[in-house]
Design a protein around this motif. Sequence first.
Motif, PDB file in Angstrom:
ATOM      1  N   THR A 276      -1.075 -13.168 -44.220  1.00 40.17           N
ATOM      2  CA  THR A 276      -1.368 -13.988 -43.044  1.00 40.17           C
ATOM      3  C   THR A 276      -1.676 -13.091 -41.853  1.00 40.17           C
ATOM      4  O   THR A 276      -1.268 -11.932 -41.810  1.00 40.17           O
ATOM      5  CB  THR A 276      -0.164 -14.873 -42.672  1.00 40.17           C
ATOM      6  OG1 THR A 276       0.824 -14.076 -42.002  1.00 40.17           O
ATOM      7  CG2 THR A 276       0.459 -15.512 -43.896  1.00 40.17           C
ATOM      8  N   LEU A 277      -2.364 -13.649 -40.889  1.00 38.85           N
ATOM      9  CA  LEU A 277      -2.580 -12.965 -39.612  1.00 38.85           C
ATOM     10  C   LEU A 277      -2.480 -13.994 -38.502  1.00 38.85           C
ATOM     11  O   LEU A 277      -3.293 -14.920 -38.427  1.00 38.85           O
ATOM     12  CB  LEU A 277      -3.950 -12.282 -39.566  1.00 38.85           C
ATOM     13  CG  LEU A 277      -4.265 -11.562 -38.244  1.00 38.85           C
ATOM     14  CD1 LEU A 277      -3.332 -10.357 -38.050  1.00 38.85           C
ATOM     15  CD2 LEU A 277      -5.717 -11.108 -38.187  1.00 38.85           C
ATOM     16  N   GLY A 278      -1.463 -13.858 -37.647  1.00 41.01           N
ATOM     17  CA  GLY A 278      -1.277 -14.773 -36.526  1.00 41.01           C
ATOM     18  C   GLY A 278      -1.415 -14.034 -35.206  1.00 41.01           C
ATOM     19  O   GLY A 278      -0.710 -13.050 -34.971  1.00 41.01           O
TER      20      GLY A 278
ATOM     21  N   GLN B 165       0.262 -10.391 -35.461  1.00 43.20           N
ATOM     22  CA  GLN B 165       1.243 -10.065 -36.493  1.00 43.20           C
ATOM     23  C   GLN B 165       0.654 -10.391 -37.862  1.00 43.20           C
ATOM     24  O   GLN B 165       0.238 -11.528 -38.111  1.00 43.20           O
ATOM     25  CB  GLN B 165       2.516 -10.879 -36.252  1.00 43.20           C
ATOM     26  CG  GLN B 165       3.582 -10.742 -37.333  1.00 43.20           C
ATOM     27  CD  GLN B 165       4.820 -11.542 -36.974  1.00 43.20           C
ATOM     28  OE1 GLN B 165       5.604 -11.147 -36.133  1.00 43.20           O
ATOM     29  NE2 GLN B 165       4.984 -12.699 -37.601  1.00 43.20           N
ATOM     30  N   ARG B 166       0.611  -9.395 -38.723  1.00 39.90           N
ATOM     31  CA  ARG B 166       0.136  -9.573 -40.096  1.00 39.90           C
ATOM     32  C   ARG B 166       1.338  -9.550 -41.038  1.00 39.90           C
ATOM     33  O   ARG B 166       2.180  -8.656 -40.950  1.00 39.90           O
ATOM     34  CB  ARG B 166      -0.837  -8.451 -40.462  1.00 39.90           C
ATOM     35  CG  ARG B 166      -1.480  -8.576 -41.847  1.00 39.90           C
ATOM     36  CD  ARG B 166      -2.369  -7.372 -42.148  1.00 39.90           C
ATOM     37  NE  ARG B 166      -3.410  -7.234 -41.158  1.00 39.90           N
ATOM     38  CZ  ARG B 166      -4.591  -7.841 -41.188  1.00 39.90           C
ATOM     39  NH1 ARG B 166      -4.866  -8.662 -42.185  1.00 39.90           N
ATOM     40  NH2 ARG B 166      -5.482  -7.646 -40.233  1.00 39.90           N
ATOM     41  N   VAL B 167       1.420 -10.519 -41.940  1.00 33.82           N
ATOM     42  CA  VAL B 167       2.485 -10.564 -42.931  1.00 33.82           C
ATOM     43  C   VAL B 167       1.855 -10.553 -44.314  1.00 33.82           C
ATOM     44  O   VAL B 167       1.007 -11.397 -44.625  1.00 33.82           O
ATOM     45  CB  VAL B 167       3.374 -11.812 -42.774  1.00 33.82           C
ATOM     46  CG1 VAL B 167       4.481 -11.812 -43.831  1.00 33.82           C
ATOM     47  CG2 VAL B 167       3.975 -11.889 -41.376  1.00 33.82           C
ATOM     48  N   THR B 168       2.274  -9.606 -45.137  1.00 35.46           N
ATOM     49  CA  THR B 168       1.840  -9.533 -46.523  1.00 35.46           C
ATOM     50  C   THR B 168       3.047  -9.760 -47.410  1.00 35.46           C
ATOM     51  O   THR B 168       4.072  -9.080 -47.260  1.00 35.46           O
ATOM     52  CB  THR B 168       1.231  -8.159 -46.841  1.00 35.46           C
ATOM     53  OG1 THR B 168       0.100  -7.933 -45.998  1.00 35.46           O
ATOM     54  CG2 THR B 168       0.795  -8.083 -48.297  1.00 35.46           C
ATOM     55  N   VAL B 169       2.967 -10.722 -48.304  1.00 32.95           N
ATOM     56  CA  VAL B 169       3.997 -10.914 -49.320  1.00 32.95           C
ATOM     57  C   VAL B 169       3.487 -10.268 -50.595  1.00 32.95           C
ATOM     58  O   VAL B 169       2.430 -10.636 -51.114  1.00 32.95           O
ATOM     59  CB  VAL B 169       4.310 -12.403 -49.533  1.00 32.95           C
ATOM     60  CG1 VAL B 169       5.349 -12.570 -50.651  1.00 32.95           C
ATOM     61  CG2 VAL B 169       4.836 -13.026 -48.238  1.00 32.95           C
ATOM     62  N   ALA B 170       4.220  -9.261 -51.054  1.00 32.12           N
ATOM     63  CA  ALA B 170       3.790  -8.493 -52.217  1.00 32.12           C
ATOM     64  C   ALA B 170       4.100  -9.247 -53.505  1.00 32.12           C
ATOM     65  O   ALA B 170       5.088  -9.976 -53.610  1.00 32.12           O
ATOM     66  CB  ALA B 170       4.472  -7.132 -52.221  1.00 32.12           C
ATOM     67  N   GLY B 171       3.229  -9.036 -54.499  1.00 32.97           N
ATOM     68  CA  GLY B 171       3.467  -9.524 -55.846  1.00 32.97           C
ATOM     69  C   GLY B 171       4.048  -8.401 -56.679  1.00 32.97           C
ATOM     70  O   GLY B 171       4.858  -7.609 -56.189  1.00 32.97           O
TER      71      GLY B 171
END
Length: 410
Positions: A90-92, A75-81
């Motif tokens: 992140t990559l878990g 699971q990859r999570v990107t928090v946008a600016g």
Amino acid sequence: MRRILIVGAGQAGLQLALSLRSEGYDVTVMSARTPDEIRYGRIMSTQCMFWPQLQIERDRGLNLWEDVAPEIVAQRVTVAGPPGTRAFQTLGRWDHYAQSVDQRVKMAGWLELFEERGGNVVYHSVMTSDLEGLAALYDLTIIAAGKGELVELFDRDASRSPYDRPQRHLSCVYLHGMTPWPGHPEPHVRITATPGIGELFFMPGYTNTGPCDILLWEAVPGGPFDCWDDRPDPAGHLARTLDLMREYAPWEYERTVNAEPTDARCTLYGGYAPVVRHPVGRLSADALVLGMADVVVANDPVTGQGSNNAARCADIYFKEILRHGDGPFDADWMRRTFEKYWEYARYPTAYTNMMLGPLPEHVQKVLATASHNDAVAYRFAHGYANPADFDDWLLDPAKTERYLAEVATP
């Protein structure tokens, strides 16, 4: 053997029906649509089944598409600016793979399997006015149809339902032809969270035409992602998706620019208020029905828990029915059985409701830490498949601070 009626032919209803049939129960399923009407109809959902729930399906002999559906490993999570930029990512990796099978494929196949295994199917819609007469013919009647008037039999539990209106407006499309993430070709879920605006989800899946790519927009009402009221056709949906990606998630635009819709009915639009309902519906002084899955616990899809909750609910109800033997399926038994399910469902419900508000500061801190700490990235991803673990460290900001302090200590 006892006779059981299940109204609704989704993940929960069919899984329970097939499980009970394997134990010799006389089970009838009422479905508003035939297998072919489901198979060639409009998509019904997005879904990512995590490995604990996939194991339940394996144990029941229901994993009919495991050899053809992509194995989702992380699971990859990107928090946008600011629009078009990434604040952190992140990559878990998961302990075991997840999978996503289009419910048009799955529910059509399970209905056919249920009939092959001797189950009774009545292809007819059911109104509330029909139920009292039907329920009198069975020892237990279960409502597993999460939409329509039957849901109104079950009162909202205000103590467990903080929202009374949709917190996201949803739009989904199934595609062929997206390209892998550079440097990470293995199938994985991708989440782009744009605080205050909404989320974009990607997951690899399997549909009638083979492996596919699933995109889900979760729009904060009134924001830039909330632009689907006209319900465009698949080509229009893809064009608008690309416009939004170009501005807000160019890293996903690059993956999607050459994609095409899978079929003419591969889009879905909607939104609903997350809700927990009381599990017992009363038709008359003597006629009761039991609600299950989305009927009694409807989470927003923002955390991907819906199909997993349904699988757990079906498994818990199955075990409780077996354990009950010849006892009466009265209101007390129904409430106790639901509370067994709530012991599981309260954790994904709490996490989902938390994530529907402004992205909490302590969660942002977790994701920022996870961008450079593999242990934190792993635990965050692990919680999606095992949401009770979130209670030990993420649902309470004080527990989060203690955990982050522990992992920061050499």
